[in-house]
Design a protein around this motif. Structure first.
Motif, PDB file in Angstrom:
ATOM      1  N   LEU A   8       0.811  -1.220   0.000  1.00 35.55           N
ATOM      2  CA  LEU A   8       0.000   0.000   0.000  1.00 35.55           C
ATOM      3  C   LEU A   8       0.846   1.274   0.000  1.00 35.55           C
ATOM      4  N   THR A   9       2.107   1.183  -0.303  1.00 39.14           N
ATOM      5  CA  THR A   9       2.944   2.374  -0.435  1.00 39.14           C
ATOM      6  C   THR A   9       2.350   3.283  -1.529  1.00 39.14           C
ATOM      7  N   PRO A  10       2.231   4.596  -1.359  1.00 37.76           N
ATOM      8  CA  PRO A  10       2.710   5.453  -0.261  1.00 37.76           C
ATOM      9  C   PRO A  10       1.641   5.781   0.785  1.00 37.76           C
ATOM     10  N   TYR A  11       0.525   4.997   0.817  1.00 35.29           N
ATOM     11  CA  TYR A  11      -0.541   5.279   1.773  1.00 35.29           C
ATOM     12  C   TYR A  11      -0.213   4.678   3.138  1.00 35.29           C
ATOM     13  N   ALA A  12       0.316   3.459   3.126  1.00 38.24           N
ATOM     14  CA  ALA A  12       0.720   2.803   4.376  1.00 38.24           C
ATOM     15  C   ALA A  12       1.944   1.961   4.069  1.00 38.24           C
ATOM     16  N   PRO A  13       3.123   2.420   4.460  1.00 38.34           N
ATOM     17  CA  PRO A  13       3.422   3.598   5.285  1.00 38.34           C
ATOM     18  C   PRO A  13       3.170   4.909   4.539  1.00 38.34           C
ATOM     19  N   PHE A  14       2.848   5.911   5.316  1.00 42.99           N
ATOM     20  CA  PHE A  14       2.497   7.212   4.760  1.00 42.99           C
ATOM     21  C   PHE A  14       3.777   7.952   4.370  1.00 42.99           C
ATOM     22  N   ILE A  15       3.958   8.151   3.050  1.00 43.91           N
ATOM     23  CA  ILE A  15       5.130   8.852   2.519  1.00 43.91           C
ATOM     24  C   ILE A  15       4.609  10.041   1.723  1.00 43.91           C
ATOM     25  N   ILE A  16       4.647  11.197   2.305  1.00 40.07           N
ATOM     26  CA  ILE A  16       4.037  12.385   1.709  1.00 40.07           C
ATOM     27  C   ILE A  16       4.715  12.775   0.406  1.00 40.07           C
ATOM     28  N   SER A  17       6.030  12.533   0.273  1.00 42.35           N
ATOM     29  CA  SER A  17       6.734  12.925  -0.951  1.00 42.35           C
ATOM     30  C   SER A  17       6.286  12.107  -2.155  1.00 42.35           C
ATOM     31  N   ASP A  18       5.827  10.875  -1.936  1.00 45.80           N
ATOM     32  CA  ASP A  18       5.383  10.031  -3.045  1.00 45.80           C
ATOM     33  C   ASP A  18       3.920  10.255  -3.401  1.00 45.80           C
ATOM     34  N   TRP A  19       3.206  11.092  -2.646  1.00 44.91           N
ATOM     35  CA  TRP A  19       1.813  11.385  -2.971  1.00 44.91           C
ATOM     36  C   TRP A  19       1.699  12.277  -4.201  1.00 44.91           C
ATOM     37  N   LYS A  20       2.810  12.847  -4.649  1.00 50.18           N
ATOM     38  CA  LYS A  20       2.767  13.703  -5.833  1.00 50.18           C
ATOM     39  C   LYS A  20       2.413  12.925  -7.103  1.00 50.18           C
ATOM     40  N   ASP A  21       2.573  11.607  -7.051  1.00 50.71           N
ATOM     41  CA  ASP A  21       2.241  10.780  -8.212  1.00 50.71           C
ATOM     42  C   ASP A  21       1.412   9.588  -7.764  1.00 50.71           C
TER      43      ASP A  21
END
Length: 573
Positions: A508-521
């Motif tokens: 579930l990357t980048p939702y879990a763990p939560f990685i804010i930098s990867d939410w751009k895509d």
């Protein structure tokens, strides 16, 4: 005391005789067990077991080699042998052997047979005294083939022959020249059928391995794009290519891929699905754990992020890993569209996924357990439609869902000229007839049809199939416990998805763990200048892939034209 001593002696004697009896009884059993263990240890491993084949050595006699090769291949009708003599000065007896349909006859005629038969190098006559010299002369000065190799091993020679190479045999030499003249009829490059796009590349992979890897080479013109080849399958000996970019890929990931491929012990590797099931992290999960695609631009984009791709000869599908759940809702077309349009389409796909997964189950739960959640006018209309329906709403939904799945499968298997028409007409006719006969309600037809249409918005077929299966589980929970059952099913599904890993990367990357930098895509695609870093957990090398973005923004108002106008006005003044 004497009586006690006698009793002790009797007990010792009895126990000794008992132990002797037990040992005599157990001795044959232990011997058989020892023989079985010894036999098992002496049994060769899977890799050591070989199919029966000819163990002949390569002879110096041309006729004997031809005879042995034919016998090793069972005198197959597609094995072609062409014997001829070399031109002046030697008139050496030669032969080529190939399998019809796997070799290019034009290359054989123009660059092998013609050049050998028309050779007239009189000045070389003094040098060609032995078959070994003739062999070297042919290999170095006559053959106009880009790739040749010396074959002095019988097994390797047979493998080269069945792989499409043309064998050149020289009478008097115990070596054979393998000429790379593969050919035959292959499918042309066309648009991928499972991943069509309005914008972007229209190329799709084919069944030829070398063609597929070359399409990626054209897009990534870098010497760091490395390809490692393997052969898998004891009988099929299928060619498999591992593609990655050296300097971007994680070494641990690459080692894990090679280790898992080395553990594949099967007779046949018929396609990419065989490898997918063998190296999968969790074969019991309904979610697809390895990303598959038919598009070379999709493979290029994933490799540039630090992933590894596997091509299998004979199949147009490419395996990419590690994969994440988010990948299956991203289409390659998103990167050819404006970022706001691409973001809207991704949100639309997420909503369609929820409709596909929960649409029928929510309808069942509201009608059966929670009618108070439905607005009164709509509830009255739905109740009136269900008057005279003989089945509960759950049975009604199952009936419609199975009917639509049958129509979908029939449309896929039928000829293309009539398949689509039959599936559409069949759905309309059956739906209208079922409503008119009072078997199902009109609202149920709308729910099932809307759910089916929503499922087609998921870009990747494997994710769509997984969602279709999970939909039935949600329907069963909704019919049993209402909306509480749906909530329980969603919680279990999310917990299961969070526990999955693909080659060590959380699914579930980048939702879990939560990685804010990867939410751009992820759900929303930012403009490309802001996608300056590769996914954090995928590649730990050379993370930055674009320049700084601090200069991005609206351009200054004083453009060159405005500056020229200002200068002209000042001059006039």
């Amino acid at each position: 005391m004497e009586r006690r001593q006698d009793n002790l002696n009797k007990q010792v004697t009895h126990r000794a005789s008992f132990n002797v009896g037990v040992l005599k009884t157990m001795n044959p059993i232990l011997k058989k067990l020892a023989k079985k263990i010894k036999k098992k240890n002496q049994k060769p491993s899977y890799q050591q077991q070989q199919l029966p084949s000819s163990n002949q050595e390569i002879s110096q006699s041309l006729d004997e080699n031809i005879k042995n090769i034919k016998e090793a291949l069972g005198n197959s009708g597609d094995v072609v042998v062409r014997e001829f003599k070399m031109g002046a000065p030697s008139q050496q007896k030669l032969a080529i052997i190939f399998i019809n349909g796997l070799a290019d006859k034009d290359i054989q005629g123009s660059f092998i047979i013609e050049r050998l038969m028309s050779n007239n190098s009189e000045n070389e006559s003094d040098k060609l005294q032995s078959s070994k010299q003739i062999y070297t002369y042919i290999k170095e000065k006559i053959l106009a083939i880009g790739e040749v190799e010396d074959l002095n091993n019988w097994k390797k020679m047979l493998q080269s022959l069945v792989s499409g190479q043309t064998l050149l045999l020289v009478d008097g030499s115990n070596q054979i020249i393998g000429c790379s003249a593969q050919g035959g009829e292959l499918r042309n490059i066309t648009e991928p059928t499972t991943e069509p796009s309005v914008r972007g590349s229209k190329e799709g992979f084919v069944e030829a391995l070398i063609t597929n890897t070359s399409m990626v080479r054209r897009r990534i013109k870098s010497p760091n794009l490395w390809i490692k080849k393997k052969k898998l399958g004891k009988i099929t000996q299928t060619d498999v290519a591992i593609m990655y970019i050296e300097g971007l890929v994680n070494e641990k990931l690459l080692n894990e891929v090679n280790e898992r491929l080395g553990k594949i012990e099967v007779d046949e590797v018929a396609g990419a699905n065989t490898i997918e099931e063998w190296i999968n992290d969790d074969i019991w999960t309904p979610w697809p754990m390895i990303f598959t695609t038919e598009r070379p631009d999709s493979v290029s984009g994933n490799i540039l992020e630090g992933r590894v791709a596997i091509f299998v000869d004979g199949t147009p599908d490419c395996l990419i890993f590690p994969s994440t759940w988010n990948q299956y809702f991203q289409a390659t077309e998103d990167y050819y569209l404006h970022w706001n349009v691409a973001s809207f389409l991704r949100l639309l796909r997420m909503c369609a996924f929820l409709i596909t997964l929960l649409g029928p189950s929510l309808f069942i739960a509201f009608i059966s357990f929670h009618p108070e959640l439905i607005p009164t006018p709509l509830l009255v209309s739905l109740t009136a439609q269900r008057q005279g329906i003989p089945f509960p709403v759950f049975i009604e939904a199952l009936l419609m869902e199975f009917t639509f799945e049958i129509l979908r499968e029939a449309g896929v298997r039928m000829p293309r000229t009539v398949g689509q028409a039959v599936s559409i007409v069949g759905a309309l006719v059956l739906g209208e007839a079922a409503v008119a006969a009072g078997i199902v309600s009109s609202a149920m037809v709308i729910v099932v049809a809307g759910t089916a249409i929503a499922s087609f918005t998921i870009p990747h077929y494997s994710m769509m199939d997984a969602t279709r299966l999970l939909r039935f589980m949600m329907m069963i929970l909704a019919a049993s416990f209402g909306i509480y059952g749906i909530g329980l099913g969603v919680i279990v599904l999310v917990a299961h998805t969070c526990s999955l890993r693909s080659f060590g990367i959380p699914y579930l990357t980048p939702y879990a763990p939560f990685i804010i930098s990867d939410w751009k895509d992820s759900i929303i695609r930012f403009p490309k200048p802001f996608l300056s870093k590769r996914p954090r957990l995928i590649s730990q090398k050379n993370v930055k892939r674009s320049g700084n973005t601090h200069n991005l923004g609206p351009s200054p108002r004083t453009s060159t034209m405005e500056g020229n106008v200002t200068k002209r006005d000042s001059d006039e003044t």
